[in-house]
Structures are given as structure tokens and as C-alpha cells.
Scaffold this motif. Structure first.
Motif, PDB file in Angstrom:
ATOM      1  N   ILE A 173      39.024 -40.532  -6.157  1.00  0.00           N
ATOM      2  CA  ILE A 173      39.633 -39.290  -6.651  1.00  0.00           C
ATOM      3  C   ILE A 173      41.134 -39.366  -6.393  1.00  0.00           C
ATOM      4  O   ILE A 173      41.564 -39.603  -5.257  1.00  0.00           O
ATOM      5  N   VAL A 174      41.935 -39.194  -7.436  1.00  0.00           N
ATOM      6  CA  VAL A 174      43.389 -39.151  -7.263  1.00  0.00           C
ATOM      7  C   VAL A 174      43.794 -37.697  -6.992  1.00  0.00           C
ATOM      8  O   VAL A 174      43.519 -36.807  -7.790  1.00  0.00           O
ATOM      9  N   ALA A 175      44.433 -37.496  -5.836  1.00  0.00           N
ATOM     10  CA  ALA A 175      44.833 -36.142  -5.418  1.00  0.00           C
ATOM     11  C   ALA A 175      46.314 -36.143  -5.062  1.00  0.00           C
ATOM     12  O   ALA A 175      46.684 -36.275  -3.887  1.00  0.00           O
ATOM     13  N   PRO A 176      47.204 -36.015  -6.051  1.00  0.00           N
ATOM     14  CA  PRO A 176      48.639 -36.022  -5.769  1.00  0.00           C
ATOM     15  C   PRO A 176      49.037 -34.819  -4.915  1.00  0.00           C
ATOM     16  O   PRO A 176      48.463 -33.730  -5.060  1.00  0.00           O
ATOM     17  N   PRO A 177      50.004 -35.000  -4.000  1.00  0.00           N
ATOM     18  CA  PRO A 177      50.490 -33.854  -3.221  1.00  0.00           C
ATOM     19  C   PRO A 177      51.069 -32.788  -4.138  1.00  0.00           C
ATOM     20  O   PRO A 177      51.575 -33.089  -5.225  1.00  0.00           O
ATOM     21  N   GLU A 178      50.998 -31.556  -3.699  1.00  0.00           N
ATOM     22  CA  GLU A 178      51.526 -30.439  -4.485  1.00  0.00           C
ATOM     23  C   GLU A 178      53.043 -30.531  -4.571  1.00  0.00           C
ATOM     24  O   GLU A 178      53.719 -30.767  -3.574  1.00  0.00           O
ATOM     25  N   SER A 357      44.327 -29.555  -6.190  1.00  0.00           N
ATOM     26  CA  SER A 357      44.312 -28.583  -5.093  1.00  0.00           C
ATOM     27  C   SER A 357      43.175 -28.924  -4.135  1.00  0.00           C
ATOM     28  O   SER A 357      42.233 -29.652  -4.493  1.00  0.00           O
ATOM     29  N   TRP A 358      43.257 -28.383  -2.921  1.00  0.00           N
ATOM     30  CA  TRP A 358      42.164 -28.576  -1.965  1.00  0.00           C
ATOM     31  C   TRP A 358      40.880 -27.917  -2.456  1.00  0.00           C
ATOM     32  O   TRP A 358      39.784 -28.435  -2.242  1.00  0.00           O
ATOM     33  N   ALA A 359      41.022 -26.784  -3.126  1.00  0.00           N
ATOM     34  CA  ALA A 359      39.842 -26.096  -3.659  1.00  0.00           C
ATOM     35  C   ALA A 359      39.103 -26.992  -4.651  1.00  0.00           C
ATOM     36  O   ALA A 359      37.868 -27.131  -4.592  1.00  0.00           O
ATOM     37  N   ASP A 360      39.858 -27.625  -5.557  1.00  0.00           N
ATOM     38  CA  ASP A 360      39.243 -28.528  -6.529  1.00  0.00           C
ATOM     39  C   ASP A 360      38.627 -29.746  -5.835  1.00  0.00           C
ATOM     40  O   ASP A 360      37.546 -30.212  -6.217  1.00  0.00           O
ATOM     41  N   LEU A 361      39.316 -30.253  -4.824  1.00  0.00           N
ATOM     42  CA  LEU A 361      38.824 -31.434  -4.131  1.00  0.00           C
ATOM     43  C   LEU A 361      37.486 -31.161  -3.451  1.00  0.00           C
ATOM     44  O   LEU A 361      36.519 -31.909  -3.630  1.00  0.00           O
ATOM     45  N   PHE A 362      37.419 -30.081  -2.686  1.00  0.00           N
ATOM     46  CA  PHE A 362      36.164 -29.806  -1.965  1.00  0.00           C
ATOM     47  C   PHE A 362      35.048 -29.383  -2.919  1.00  0.00           C
ATOM     48  O   PHE A 362      33.867 -29.641  -2.647  1.00  0.00           O
ATOM     49  N   SER A 363      35.403 -28.777  -4.023  1.00  0.00           N
ATOM     50  CA  SER A 363      34.402 -28.464  -5.036  1.00  0.00           C
ATOM     51  C   SER A 363      33.762 -29.749  -5.551  1.00  0.00           C
ATOM     52  O   SER A 363      32.530 -29.824  -5.722  1.00  0.00           O
ATOM     53  N   LYS A 364      34.589 -30.763  -5.762  1.00  0.00           N
ATOM     54  CA  LYS A 364      34.075 -32.043  -6.255  1.00  0.00           C
ATOM     55  C   LYS A 364      33.300 -32.785  -5.156  1.00  0.00           C
ATOM     56  O   LYS A 364      32.252 -33.382  -5.414  1.00  0.00           O
TER      57      LYS A 364
END
Length: 368
Positions: A173-178, A357-364
């Protein structure tokens, strides 16, 4: 039934990695406040990232050498996971995959050092840097296939790790910093001379010497007093900083300004004409994204991390990271008002899976 999420982060104590831990726990604190989640955090010390609605387990001894760190990851955490009982997700925020009992595991790959092409001179300044580069390749591999997902900040890291460890591209999962906009520009006195600025830590892979050599050559060509280069080093931090100061401390155009607190750092961004970032390896490059908001010229290492971090910027040029003469030429152009090398950096869509976002990350991470 409450879902249990465990965050292991016993090695995160400073810098950008600590920022990620705080950001993660800040989100999970609000998630736990609703009553549907139990959040347990394994940390070095609680006061580094203290948030309500979170259970903390402090393990300060885990940083006392790699032997204790590995014991913590593969023995202590295994015992803790059994004591905690039914764990829905165990997320390791620091690269290694612990041996634990959980329905699902994930790891956040916080370092790009497995890709660092270290040099023999690195041993002179800090033998731990090349050893860490070699060791992380090994440490990453242990239990890596236990992870349902691996989290990275950039696409080049996903491709690199996927090939290095023979893992499917889709597992990353690619999670770029905000990216944060500047709320208001600070009012500071602009310098009367053209100012170049490099903000970073005194680590040998940060490649301060290329900028110092370029500044020395440029001063020899245009003379003293025509520009200044500000560095966030004092010259006393470690062997590397001491070497830099001994070799270039007498160059009039180079200012060894030392560590800057956040306010001073952003004030310096505001008075800077051009930001220079010659680092040879980064997971992201936070100072670059901080300076981007000012929409002023940047000269950056011609490396994959820099292109992804500056996506969307409008005034950027790239130079070979070890080529002081090429950097000097780019600095001279800007000093004389020639901005022909600067260009916009195109935004490239990131392939799924990706989150913002963290919300999207933990949802996934929690999705069945």
C-alpha cells in the motif's frame, strides 16, 4: 465485540518516524473513543506519544543494541501477543515483522536503507550506516511473508521492495505523507544576498559535502558576499559534521547555523531564495515537501524519491547527487537570474492500492 489493534513502535523516538507514530496514534485515539476498538501501543516511552483511550506497554530496553531489539521482536512480542488474546491487527511501524499471534499482520517500511549504495568512506564517519544498510536487507526478510500488507510512502519503494523480496505488487500500500499548506507566511527580514538553504541531520548519506564543494567553487568564481549557503549543522554533532566544518568552515559563503527549532526553520524557509537537497537516499524527504509550499526554486538530487516528493512543484531542477560541479552550475544560473533549468514536476497517478489518510489505511488493513 471490540476489535483489538496493536501498534508496535519500540524503536521510534525522534524525527520523521516519531511524527508518523504520533500521527497514527492520534487517529487511533479518536477511533477508540467510539468504544468499538481496543488500541494497544508498544513504545519506547509513553510520553513520546501520549494519547487518551490507548493502552501503553513501554519497552525502553529494546533500543539497547540489535540483540535486544531482535529478542524484543521475536520473543517478547510473541509473549505479549499471547497475553493480549484475540488480536485482529498487529501493525509494526518500524520495518521488522515480529513473531506474534494475530489474525492479520502489516508492516510500515520506514527506511529506504536497503537501497543505499554506501561507500567505504561511510565507515570512517559512522560505521553503523553501512552496517545498517546491510542489516536492514536481512531484517526486512525475517517473517516478511506473514504480512497481509506492507506500507510504503512512495511508488519506487513499492517496486523496489516487491522485486527485492519477491512479493506481489498488490501486497504493498502506498501511503504518501499528508501535504500541508502554509496557513500564513511568516514576516521575516529577507537577506540582501541570494540564499541557498539545506535543512537536514548530520548523517553522512545526507551528502552535505557536494553542496559545500559547489559553494566553494561558486565563491571562487563570483566572489565573496554574492550569496550564502545556510546549513542546519554546527560542525560539532559527530565525526561527519566535524569533517565538514574542518574542510569548509573557512568558506565565507557557507554558514554553519546549527540545529533549528520549528519556528526558526520555517522563518529560514521564508527568507530562502532556493532550497537545495543533495541527499543520496530518502524514504520521503520531509524538508522538500515543507519548502514546496513556498513555491520557490529547488535544486534536488536526481533520484527517484525526489521526483515523487516534488510531484506538482513548479520551480525545480535536478542534478546528479554526487556532482558538485553540476550543482555549482545550477546555483550560478539562479544567482544570475537564469531560471531556464527550472521546470514543473508532473504528478503521476499512483496505482492501487494507495491511501491518503490513516482512516483509509486502517479501513483497508481491517477489511475482510
Amino acid at each position: 465485540m471490540k476489535k483489538t489493534i496493536v501498534i508496535s513502535a519500540v524503536n521510534l523516538r525522534k524525527g520523521g518516524t516519531l511524527t508518523i507514530l504520533r500521527s497514527c496514534l492520534s487517529y487511533l485515539s479518536t477511533l477508540a473513543a467510539g468504544g468499538d476498538y481496543r488500541i494497544v501501543a508498544l513504545v519506547h516511552l509513553r510520553n513520546l506519544a501520549d494519547f487518551p483511550h490507548i493502552e501503553y506497554i513501554e519497552i525502553p530496553w529494546a533500543i539497547e543494541g540489535w540483540g535486544k531489539r531482535l529478542w524484543c521482536e521475536y520473543v517478547t512480542m510473541n509473549s505479549i501477543s499471547k497475553e493480549l488474546g484475540d488480536i485482529d491487527l498487529w501493525l509494526s511501524l518500524h520495518d521488522t515483522t515480529p513473531r506474534v499471534k494475530a489474525r492479520r499482520q502489516a508492516v510500515y517500511c520506514q527506511t529506504s536503507f536497503p537501497f543505499y549504495k554506501w561507500k567505504w568512506r561511510d565507515l570512517r564517519f559512522d560505521y553503523k550506516v553501512p552496517l545498517f544498510a546491510m542489516f536492514t536487507r536481512y531484517a526486512y526478510r525475517i517473517n516478511i511473508h506473514r504480512n497481509h500488507y506492507l506500507i510504503v510512502q512512495q511508488e519506487w519503494l513499492r517496486k523496489g521492495f516487491s522485486q527485492m523480496f519477491s512479493l506481489p505488487y498488490e501486497r504493498f500500500i502506498v501511503a504518501p505523507p499528508e501535504r500541508k499548506a502554509i496557513s500564513e507566511q511568516p514576516t521575516v527580514q529577507r537577506s540582501s544576498v541570494y540564499t541557498f538553504f539545506y535543512a537536514s541531520t548530520a548523517d553522512c548519506h545526507k551528502n552535505f559535502e557536494t553542496l559545500c564543494r559547489a559553494a566553494e567553487m561558486l565563491e571562487a568564481e563570483v566572489g565573496n558576499g554574492q550569496f550564502q549557503v545556510i546549513l542546519t549543522l554546527s560542525g560539532t554533532e559527530n565525526k561527519y559534521a566535524h569533517w565538514l566544518y574542518k574542510k569548509w568552515g573557512s568558506v565565507a559563503s557557507i554558514k554553519f547555523a546549527g540545529f533549528m527549532n520549528k519556528q526558526t526553520l520555517f522563518d529560514t524557509y521564508a527568507q530562502t531564495d532556493c532550497f537545495v537537497f543533495p541527499s543520496q537516499i530518502e524514504t520521503w524527504g520531509l524538508p522538500i515537501s515543507e519548502f514546496m509550499a513556498y513555491e520557490k526554486p529547488m535544486l534536488l538530487s536526481d533520484l527517484p524519491y525526489a521526483y515523487e516528493t516534488t510531484a506538482g512543484s513548479k520551480h525545480t531542477a535536478f542534478f546528479p547527487s554526487g556532482d558538485a560541479n553540476a550543482l555549482k552550475q545550477e546555483m550560478k544560473k539562479l544567482l544570475t537570474g537564469d531560471e531556464s533549468s527550472l521546470r514543473s514536476v508532473k504528478k503521476t497517478p499512483i496505482a492501487e492500492p494507495t491511501v491518503d489518510s490513516w482512516a483509509d489505511l486502517f479501513s483497508k488493513l481491517l477489511a475482510e
